[in-house]
Design a protein around this motif. Sequence first.
Motif, short mmCIF file in Angstrom:
data_model
loop_
_atom_site.label_atom_id
_atom_site.label_comp_id
_atom_site.label_asym_id
_atom_site.label_seq_id
_atom_site.Cartn_x
_atom_site.Cartn_y
_atom_site.Cartn_z
N CYS B 381 30.24 41.72 27.82
CA CYS B 381 29.73 42.63 28.86
C CYS B 381 30.46 43.98 28.92
N GLY B 382 31.62 44.08 28.25
CA GLY B 382 32.33 45.35 28.21
C GLY B 382 33.14 45.63 29.47
N ILE B 383 33.85 46.76 29.45
CA ILE B 383 34.70 47.14 30.60
C ILE B 383 34.35 48.60 30.94
N TYR B 384 34.21 48.86 32.24
CA TYR B 384 33.94 50.25 32.65
C TYR B 384 35.18 51.11 32.31
N PRO B 385 34.95 52.35 31.91
CA PRO B 385 36.08 53.21 31.48
C PRO B 385 37.19 53.32 32.52
N ASP B 386 36.82 53.38 33.79
CA ASP B 386 37.85 53.56 34.82
C ASP B 386 38.70 52.31 35.03
N ARG B 387 38.29 51.21 34.43
CA ARG B 387 39.06 49.97 34.62
C ARG B 387 39.92 49.61 33.41
N LEU B 388 39.80 50.39 32.33
CA LEU B 388 40.49 50.06 31.09
C LEU B 388 42.00 49.91 31.27
N GLU B 389 42.57 50.73 32.13
CA GLU B 389 44.03 50.64 32.34
C GLU B 389 44.37 49.69 33.47
N LYS B 390 43.46 49.63 34.45
CA LYS B 390 43.75 48.81 35.65
C LYS B 390 43.83 47.31 35.34
N ILE B 391 43.11 46.89 34.30
CA ILE B 391 43.02 45.43 34.06
C ILE B 391 44.37 44.78 33.75
N ASN B 398 38.13 41.30 36.54
CA ASN B 398 36.68 41.58 36.54
C ASN B 398 35.90 40.33 36.91
N LYS B 399 36.65 39.20 36.93
CA LYS B 399 35.96 37.93 37.08
C LYS B 399 35.94 37.49 38.54
N GLU B 400 34.88 36.75 38.90
CA GLU B 400 34.74 36.31 40.29
C GLU B 400 35.90 35.41 40.70
N GLN B 401 36.29 34.53 39.77
CA GLN B 401 37.34 33.57 40.12
C GLN B 401 38.63 33.85 39.36
N GLY B 402 38.78 35.05 38.84
CA GLY B 402 40.00 35.39 38.10
C GLY B 402 41.16 35.65 39.04
N SER B 403 42.39 35.43 38.50
CA SER B 403 43.57 35.65 39.33
C SER B 403 44.18 37.03 39.09
N GLY B 404 43.77 37.64 37.96
CA GLY B 404 44.38 38.92 37.62
C GLY B 404 45.80 38.76 37.11
N TYR B 405 46.11 37.56 36.67
CA TYR B 405 47.47 37.29 36.22
C TYR B 405 47.56 37.29 34.69
N GLY B 406 46.51 36.83 34.01
CA GLY B 406 46.54 36.64 32.55
C GLY B 406 46.91 37.89 31.78
N LEU B 407 46.16 38.97 31.95
CA LEU B 407 46.43 40.20 31.19
C LEU B 407 47.72 40.87 31.68
N LEU B 421 50.16 47.41 24.25
CA LEU B 421 48.93 46.66 24.53
C LEU B 421 47.95 47.58 25.23
N TYR B 422 46.75 47.66 24.71
CA TYR B 422 45.74 48.48 25.38
C TYR B 422 44.34 47.91 25.10
N ALA B 423 43.41 48.36 25.93
CA ALA B 423 42.04 47.85 25.80
C ALA B 423 41.11 49.00 25.40
N GLU B 424 40.07 48.64 24.66
CA GLU B 424 39.07 49.64 24.28
C GLU B 424 37.69 49.09 24.63
N GLY B 431 30.74 45.57 24.67
CA GLY B 431 31.85 44.81 24.11
C GLY B 431 33.20 45.44 24.48
N ALA B 432 34.27 44.75 24.10
CA ALA B 432 35.61 45.25 24.41
C ALA B 432 36.58 44.72 23.36
N ALA B 433 37.70 45.40 23.28
CA ALA B 433 38.74 44.94 22.34
C ALA B 433 40.10 45.02 23.02
#
Lengths: 181, 444
Positions: B381-391, B398-407, B421-424, B431-433
């Motif tokens: 599903c990809g990542i919105y540009p403004d969230r690339l660093e926030k994740i 981005n997930k409904e039941q995510g903890s935001g701890y993994g990344l 470490l960075y996301a694209e 998609g995302a990388a």
Amino acid sequence: MKGIVFSEFIEMVEDKFSPEIADQIIQSASGRLKTGGSYTSVGVYDHIELVELVKELSAVSNIPVDDLVTTFGVHLAGRFSVLYPTFFEGVTSTLDFLESVDNHIHIEVKKLYPGAELPEFKTERNGSQLIMEYSSTRPFSSLAKGLIEGSGLYYGETLEVEAEDLSKGLGNHMRFTITRV
Amino acid sequence: MRNTLEELEKQISLLERRFSRERDARKEAEKLLEQKSLELYETNQLLRMENLRIMKLIQSLPVAMVLYDQKTVIAVNPSFESLFGESPEGRSVAETEARLGLEMRDHPEYRVQHEIHKQGETHEEVTTVLVQYVPLIEHHTADAVHETLMVAMDISDRIKNDEVQQYAAFQAGIAEMSASILHNIGNIVTGMHGSLMHLGRIPPQIKRLEKGVSKALEQSQQAEDTDLVATNQRNEQVMQATVKILSGLRGEEKMVQYIDKLELGIHHIGEIIQLQQKAARPDTHITSFNFPSMLNDTLSLIQDRIEKYNIEVVRDLDPKLQKVELPRNPMIQMVMNFIKNSMEAVGERLLEEYSHQGKIEIITAVVGENSFKLTVRDNGCGIYPDRLEKIFVFGETNKEQGSGYGLHSAANFVRSLNGKLYAESDGENSGAAMIVQLPIRVDR
């Protein structure tokens, strides 16, 4: 008892005394010998036959039985060193060699002749002295003494061998205290 | 002359007896020899049968076996051929060692772990084997010819199972600890709630006081001089009420203590969360391991989920990247986290595009002398540009039941190794990388 002991005994008598003496003792004892005095080194014979032959030799030569058996032991040790050199070459002194008799040589002999009845030698080493306790079902402690002395000759060492009879005259249990001089 | 003749006869007689004894002895020796020959033949037959039995046994055993002396490989069983992919039977030991990349020891008894690399259809397969050398001699001598049996057992499944169990135990430990932490936080929150209730009583009382004083002031301004007595009486009543309310408020002098308790409670919760984060961090012990093998192991841990989503996994691994010296467990955690996120991203896109074929690419590349890049790319599903660093920030998900701890945990791990470490992503449904750059070796 292994035939080699008998054939070597006859050869020793022929060499040290004479073929006639050898013939004479066989002839005299033949009535008590199951084999009639024919021995082959690969056969197995009753040790009583050797006792009978030695007794006859003692009667002919006027030498005590024990002295004759010890002399035979010395002769036998020399022959063993020619026939089975590998057992003698691995070690460099008589005491080391004697220590290896029970836990090495006899183990190898047992592999070759599983039915062989071998005497037992317990040893206790204290520097240049070895206490060696012989025990057997056969009365050949004098033969053991001769073998010990013969081993000393092979290694070119002078030994003092003191024997303490633990068998009340039966000749099957003896403690030897062997000192390298 | 007579004496000589008698002597001669005696000698002949003696020789005849000796000859007779020798002949008897020879006959007996021949008999014994024949008997021994028969025994030898029987023993030989037994040995041949025993040899055949042992060979059949070795051939049928599921463990790989190879028999060799100092120079030549004597025999190999089918399991060896199957495991190593070749049969070195008849080859020289030196050549076999070079081909297998495995030392063939001749003494003493020894054990070693070895990796077999085979190129599969899509990727290189690594099999871990435990190799044991068994010298078939009692006493080793340098000059004598002697044989050695090398036994190799495939322990890849055992290692994978150990890792699965280790990971499951780790997760279970975290779950158990989380429950305990939540219980402790609940206790603190209950105490804080009591303090808040006490504090909550104060504003209505102040409001009542304000209302009473305002009313008294208003009446006092409107009153005539004649009403002075009545006004004084009212003022007195107001003052008494004020004193009563203030006295009531004084009863709440524990207010400061309640506020202190609240502060303490908040501080305590912070401490507990820190403790949880610290304890939930996996073993950071640095070990030497094969990186492609670690990727395979990690994928096998979540193979069932990959199959469930029908996702195609493509590996594009740099053959130069093999042995690395890094903390293995956190590395597995991180890679697994990337792959899980990719799977979920693919799953989310599938909700909108039912026929979408999910794909995850795992790419490695050696960068410079002591660095490598790992990319986990998906077509989800990809990542919105403004969230690339926030994740990578704790609690961001981005997930409904995510903890935001993994990344966040992955970012901490990479930072601890001085990596990047960075996301694209090109945005929604593009998609995302996840791209991570790490040293190949770090100091232990």
